[in-house]
Write an enzyme that holds these catalytic residues in place. Structure first.
Site, PDB file in Angstrom:
ATOM      1  N   MET A 222     -32.905  47.263   8.250  1.00  0.00           N
ATOM      2  CA  MET A 222     -31.991  46.794   9.293  1.00  0.00           C
ATOM      3  C   MET A 222     -30.558  47.054   8.856  1.00  0.00           C
ATOM      4  SD  MET A 222     -31.445  42.957  10.903  1.00  0.00           S
ATOM      5  CE  MET A 222     -30.712  42.247   9.414  1.00  0.00           C
ATOM      6  N   ASN A 223     -29.724  47.577   9.800  1.00  0.00           N
ATOM      7  CA  ASN A 223     -28.289  47.590   9.551  1.00  0.00           C
ATOM      8  C   ASN A 223     -27.542  47.019  10.759  1.00  0.00           C
ATOM      9  OD1 ASN A 223     -29.186  50.553  10.125  1.00  0.00           O
ATOM     10  ND2 ASN A 223     -26.997  50.709  10.520  1.00  0.00           N
ATOM     11  N   ASP A 224     -26.690  47.752  11.435  1.00  0.00           N
ATOM     12  CA  ASP A 224     -25.740  47.184  12.392  1.00  0.00           C
ATOM     13  C   ASP A 224     -26.363  46.287  13.460  1.00  0.00           C
ATOM     14  OD1 ASP A 224     -24.276  49.029  11.009  1.00  0.00           O
ATOM     15  OD2 ASP A 224     -23.887  50.332  12.714  1.00  0.00           O
TER      16      ASP A 224
ATOM     17  N   GLN B 252     -30.012  47.797  14.459  1.00  0.00           N
ATOM     18  CA  GLN B 252     -30.491  49.080  13.967  1.00  0.00           C
ATOM     19  C   GLN B 252     -31.692  48.841  13.051  1.00  0.00           C
ATOM     20  OE1 GLN B 252     -28.633  52.616  14.460  1.00  0.00           O
ATOM     21  NE2 GLN B 252     -29.072  51.242  16.159  1.00  0.00           N
TER      22      GLN B 252
ATOM     23  N   PHE C  74     -28.972  54.964  18.017  1.00  0.00           N
ATOM     24  CA  PHE C  74     -27.894  54.415  17.209  1.00  0.00           C
ATOM     25  C   PHE C  74     -27.283  53.193  17.911  1.00  0.00           C
ATOM     26  CE2 PHE C  74     -26.303  57.788  13.963  1.00  0.00           C
ATOM     27  CZ  PHE C  74     -27.579  57.908  13.459  1.00  0.00           C
TER      28      PHE C  74
ATOM     29  N   ARG D 142     -19.853  57.826  18.927  1.00  0.00           N
ATOM     30  CA  ARG D 142     -20.972  56.892  18.965  1.00  0.00           C
ATOM     31  C   ARG D 142     -20.510  55.434  19.105  1.00  0.00           C
ATOM     32  NH1 ARG D 142     -21.068  58.855  13.442  1.00  0.00           N
ATOM     33  NH2 ARG D 142     -20.389  57.255  11.941  1.00  0.00           N
ATOM     34  N   ASP D 143     -21.517  54.560  19.130  1.00  0.00           N
ATOM     35  CA  ASP D 143     -21.340  53.098  19.094  1.00  0.00           C
ATOM     36  C   ASP D 143     -20.643  52.549  20.337  1.00  0.00           C
ATOM     37  OD1 ASP D 143     -22.310  53.621  16.556  1.00  0.00           O
ATOM     38  OD2 ASP D 143     -20.358  53.372  15.586  1.00  0.00           O
TER      39      ASP D 143
ATOM     40  N   GLU E 136     -15.780  53.212  13.223  1.00  0.00           N
ATOM     41  CA  GLU E 136     -17.028  53.056  13.965  1.00  0.00           C
ATOM     42  C   GLU E 136     -17.261  51.606  14.367  1.00  0.00           C
ATOM     43  OE1 GLU E 136     -20.035  54.694  11.454  1.00  0.00           O
ATOM     44  OE2 GLU E 136     -19.826  53.185   9.899  1.00  0.00           O
TER      45      GLU E 136
ATOM     46  N   TRP F 112     -22.616  50.032   2.535  1.00  0.00           N
ATOM     47  CA  TRP F 112     -23.310  51.309   2.442  1.00  0.00           C
ATOM     48  C   TRP F 112     -23.336  51.881   1.026  1.00  0.00           C
ATOM     49  CZ3 TRP F 112     -26.793  52.978   5.504  1.00  0.00           C
ATOM     50  CH2 TRP F 112     -26.752  52.690   6.866  1.00  0.00           C
TER      51      TRP F 112
END
Length: 448
Positions: free
Chosen positions: A18-20, A36, A76, A137-138, A190, A277
């Protein structure tokens, strides 16, 4: 509890990566947190959208995976909104690669039911094609009441692009912000977000939030913000372009997003990914990797340095820390009553070396030094740096530590300064004790 470092009050997935945080929205009293997710690996892989729900921002129920990769690419980061008619829409970046291996990213629309259990791809995806950018993105979509239109914020490399729409399907580029403002690094800006807040004098102010990786306040990932105005087309920074403001000064607070709630809210609530990261793929868990921060309510506060963002936990999240039965989870309130030149060290987890040293350098200024020892197998994990802050006019600095099985979120100066750091202590499930001593008692340990 089978995972040594799985927190009690911070959301983590049952399994996988899992991230964002994504698609954060409150509908019919339910808080929805998408994220994510790679359910098949504990390192970053083909991105899906995981999904969890809560009615109190404390207890989370993981739901079935919401979005899967398709012919446009993997899923994403993105956002969610509810229309005036009660329809729920998700926006995400479809990520693929060109024949030469370069990133190719477009913005897509998903139609969801109100329970957010069914998802339908918009027939005309992508709704915002790529204008020729490698980092594009995002999408964060918000409603701008004054201009009566939807606004989408999108990463454009070293800036944030603003798009406008009347129907959430047809989008027009309005402006870009950021190339000469704040901090920049080789990585793109981002995970943008933007929220309206009311200043203490009653003025309406907009706060733009931007992720930066690498190049944060501390090594690796960081989350900066800008205070200013947005007129429906352009964001204007209220501070000089070189001003750098940080939502959190720790190593493990990234990609912060706020929940969308129909009709708006006077107190936006944000959650971030509690990792970095530089070492996210090496964290000391087995079945899963990735933890979310605690929720924080955002507000503006006057300071000697100008208007700044402050935060506090919602009452429901604070109540979660009142349960002493949760092993390794605690809240500790401290007061640093220091004369100029004095320091106070804070030691956690029954260890010997200090994790934080609070010092007062002058009548008006002080600092919090944050120290983390290196861990074998985790590149760039150790650190030793200081965070400057204004000293309260009453001469006493308030500090609150929220500790959850090694994850520490420290709040200071009525929430003006937050420091979020992961630790991996020998016994994260043992009762957490906080020892405060004068810092000179630890110099031999620190310098030995």
């Amino acid at each position: 509890m089978t995972e040594k470092f799985r927190p009690n009050l911070h959301f983590s997935p049952r399994a996988g990566w899992m991230n964002d945080p994504n698609g954060m929205i409150r509908v019919d009293g339910v808080w929805h947190l998408f994220f994510q997710h790679d359910p098949d690996s504990t390192v970053h892989g083909p991105m899906h959208w995981g999904h969890a729900t809560s009615t109190d921002l404390v207890h989370w129920q993981e739901q079935p995976i919401a979005l899967y990769p398709n012919d446009l690419g993997t899923c994403f980061s993105g956002s969610a909104v509810e229309t005036e008619e009660g329809a729920v829409k998700l926006f995400y970046t479809a990520h693929s690669r060109t024949s030469t291996g370069e990133d190719y990213q477009v913005q897509c629309l998903i139609h969801a039911d109100r329970a957010l259990s069914k998802y339908e791809n918009h027939a005309a995806n992508p709704v915002v094609p790529n204008p020729g950018l490698t980092a594009f993105r995002d999408p964060k979509v918000i409603w701008h009441e004054a201009s009566g239109k939807w606004i989408m914020l999108v990463t454009e490399g070293q800036s944030i692009g603003f798009y406008g729409s009347d129907d959430l399907e047809r989008w027009t580029h309005l402006s870009s912000f950021g190339e000469t403002h704040g901090r920049h690094s080789p990585g793109p800006w981002e995970c943008p977000d933007m929220v309206p807040l009311t200043a203490p004098n009653g003025e309406a102010v907009w706060v733009l939030i931007v992720g930066l990786n690498p190049g944060g306040y501390a090594p690796g990932s960081g989350t900066q913000y800008f205070v200013g105005q947005f007129d429906g087309t352009t964001f204007t920074n209220a501070n000089p372009p070189e001003t750098e403001l940080w939502l959190d000064y720790g190593r493990d607070y990234y990609a912060a997003q706020t929940f969308f709630e129909h009709g708006g809210t006077a107190t936006p609530v944000a959650i971030a990914w509690a990792s970095n990261w530089l070492y996210a793929k090496q964290t000391k868990t087995a079945a899963f990797r990735g933890v979310m921060s605690l929720p924080r309510e955002l507000r503006l506060q006057d300071t000697p340095d100008g208007l700044r963002l402050a935060a506090r936990l919602p009452l429901s999240a604070e109540a979660g820390f009142a349960n002493d039965a949760l092993p390794g989870t605690s809240r500790t309130d401290l007061m640093a009553d220091l004369a100029v030149g004095e320091e106070m060290a804070i030691v956690l987890f029954g260890e010997e070396q200090p994790h934080f040293i609070v010092g007062r350098s002058s009548k008006e200024r002080g600092s919090i030094r944050t120290i983390r020892q290196p861990i074998a197998g985790m590149d760039h994990f150790g650190h030793d740096y200081a965070v400057d802050l204004p000293w309260p006019t009453n001469d006493v600095l308030d500090l609150t530590l929220f500790i959850d099985r090694g994850l520490v979120e420290l709040s200071a100066a009525q929430g003006l300064v937050w420091i979020t750091n992961l630790f991996y202590p020998a016994s994260p499930d043992s009762p957490v004790s906080v020892t405060t001593r004068s810092a000179d008692q630890f110099e031999e340990l620190l310098n030995g």
